[in-house]
Design a protein around this motif. Structure first.
Motif, mmCIF file in Angstrom:
data_model
loop_
_atom_site.group_PDB
_atom_site.id
_atom_site.type_symbol
_atom_site.label_atom_id
_atom_site.label_comp_id
_atom_site.label_asym_id
_atom_site.label_seq_id
_atom_site.Cartn_x
_atom_site.Cartn_y
_atom_site.Cartn_z
ATOM 1 N N GLU A 63 11.578 -3.647 3.239
ATOM 2 C CA GLU A 63 10.158 -3.956 3.078
ATOM 3 C C GLU A 63 9.572 -3.139 1.911
ATOM 4 O O GLU A 63 8.831 -3.661 1.083
ATOM 5 N N ARG A 64 9.948 -1.867 1.860
ATOM 6 C CA ARG A 64 9.446 -1.018 0.767
ATOM 7 C C ARG A 64 10.034 -1.424 -0.586
ATOM 8 O O ARG A 64 9.352 -1.401 -1.600
ATOM 9 N N GLU A 67 8.206 -4.423 -1.850
ATOM 10 C CA GLU A 67 6.895 -4.060 -2.392
ATOM 11 C C GLU A 67 7.035 -3.396 -3.767
ATOM 12 O O GLU A 67 6.267 -3.680 -4.689
ATOM 13 N N THR A 94 7.147 -10.290 4.125
ATOM 14 C CA THR A 94 7.886 -9.103 4.588
ATOM 15 C C THR A 94 7.122 -8.412 5.715
ATOM 16 O O THR A 94 7.743 -7.826 6.599
ATOM 17 N N VAL B 88 -2.807 -4.401 -4.369
ATOM 18 C CA VAL B 88 -1.691 -4.802 -3.514
ATOM 19 C C VAL B 88 -1.914 -4.319 -2.074
ATOM 20 O O VAL B 88 -1.675 -5.040 -1.106
ATOM 21 N N LYS B 92 -2.133 -5.855 2.323
ATOM 22 C CA LYS B 92 -1.497 -5.299 3.520
ATOM 23 C C LYS B 92 -2.566 -4.884 4.537
ATOM 24 O O LYS B 92 -2.430 -5.128 5.733
ATOM 25 N N ARG B 210 -1.823 3.305 4.653
ATOM 26 C CA ARG B 210 -2.052 2.562 3.421
ATOM 27 C C ARG B 210 -3.088 3.234 2.537
ATOM 28 O O ARG B 210 -2.960 3.279 1.323
ATOM 29 N N ILE B 219 3.841 8.344 -0.105
ATOM 30 C CA ILE B 219 4.091 7.619 1.133
ATOM 31 C C ILE B 219 4.284 8.623 2.267
ATOM 32 O O ILE B 219 5.038 9.590 2.111
#
Lengths: 255, 255
Positions: A63-64, A67, A94, B88, B92, B210, B219
């Protein structure tokens, strides 16, 4: 077309192909997790139960990676129209695939609960539901891989059957609990297992909707065909529902 | 800077501000739905129960509007670095917000089930859980609105408390069912209500993750602090769990 722009186009195509390959790999992983989860529950397959959650980290990494690739493509290639739609849709798809993996892992973990071992509760409804959900998921991933809007549309339509099976399962499990308190432990877990399978079906439908939109540019209606019943909808099985409601056995609403 | 590029920059800023305004509005809507859902269950507020699902179409429209604006910005403005990350991430985050709305609407609909009316099952655990989830969600949306990574980090850390409350609720409800079969109907719905509240907490945590990533570029670890217990983890409440397991009352695994 000059040499430089040919070079740019082919790099873009290569990156798009790599993006697609990652999506297909991710789809294959969550399909495998779902099969393992179903086998774990309906066949008491302990190896499958252990294997499904073990694939989770690979799914998360993919998934990462998707992205990161999407951001790279957006930053360097400035795609437009259909290409832009595909790249943006990859992020949404995803998200659904990652949640399918979560649901499958949850089902697999629950299958190992001691309460479920040796239960005499029938698993035949769950077997049928598992088969249908696996089938819908496989077809959704196929539609994605082949970028086939017709296949996607078919999956989108067949979610109703999953919802109907879930509603039937819900009632059946509550009835088992009422018949014998020893069924409460196992049936509680089976309720959540059925719910997670239904959610996998929902996510497969979301993927199908996305594929349809990505390829055609058209959005399917907000309200898709739904089985089961809501608190207010009049359905053919109203009479059955009222009968069960008298005994405290209601239906269920998604999600 | 020439007049034309000033014009472009300011259009981009305007579009980014419009995108942010839509996100804030969507956040406000799902916060409201969540409050209504909690009131519907713990205060038997029928108006709130009817109101939460009615906001769903607005949430869905906003999710699509955000995506359309994201595509517009990507196609026309080719944002890079932090701006690209923000655009982006918007996709999400709206995915999580949309699911929060779904969960809240589901809780609200379930609160109207006849099985829940007049039940003597205590709702105090659910009240506490509802309060905590609402609080986490509010702080997650605030962190998003203010683009505040510290606030986001705090929310990310506090998901454990929600998971712990959920685990306690799960056991309590199964115990009620075992005590009196008349509790099976209401408790089954309360189990799913608790699960949906826990999921709202999870989505709030996703939003916080996020926001942290969007603002800082970093992250957070894949494994976040989790309460409750998994099938294999050794936790302080192992003894309690074993005691309950003997009676067929197990814990629960997310999702």
């Amino acid at each position: 077309m000059g040499q430089e722009s040919t070079h740019i186009v082919s790099s873009f195509e290569q990156e798009l192909e790599r993006l697609r390959a990652m999506m297909v790999r991710m789809g294959g992983l969550v399909e495998r997790q779902t099969s393992q989860a179903v086998a774990a529950v309906v066949d008491h397959d302990e190896n499958a139960a252990a294997a499904a959650p073990e694939l989770d980290p690979q799914v998360d990494v993919l998934e990462r990676d998707v992205e990161a690739m999407v951001i790279r493509i957006l930053a360097l290639r400035s795609p437009v129209a259909g290409d832009l739609r595909e790249v943006v849709s990859a992020l949404k798809i995803t998200g659904d695939m990652e949640r399918i993996g979560d649901c499958a892992a949850s089902v697999a973990r629950r299958s190992l609960r001691t309460e479920l071992l040796g239960t005499r509760v029938s698993l035949s409804g769950l077997r049928g539901m598992g088969r249908l959900v696996q089938d819908n998921l496989r077809r959704a991933i196929d539609a994605m891989t082949q970028r086939d809007p017709e296949k996607a549309y078919e999956v989108w339509q067949s979610d109703t059957a999953v919802d109907e099976l879930y509603t039937a399962m819900f009632r059946e499990l509550v009835t088992y609990m009422m018949e014998d308190p020893r069924n409460i432990g196992p049936c509680t877990h089976l309720l959540f297992i059925a719910k997670n399978l239904e959610r996998i079906g929902d996510h497969a439908t979301n993927i199908a909707e996305r594929v349809y939109y990505t390829v055609t540019g058209d959005i399917l209606p907000v309200v898709r065909p739904r089985g089961g019943f809501s608190g207010t909808a009049a359905t053919p099985d109203d009479a059955v529902r009222e009968e069960l409601a008298k005994n405290g056995v209601g239906g269920d609403d998604a999600p």
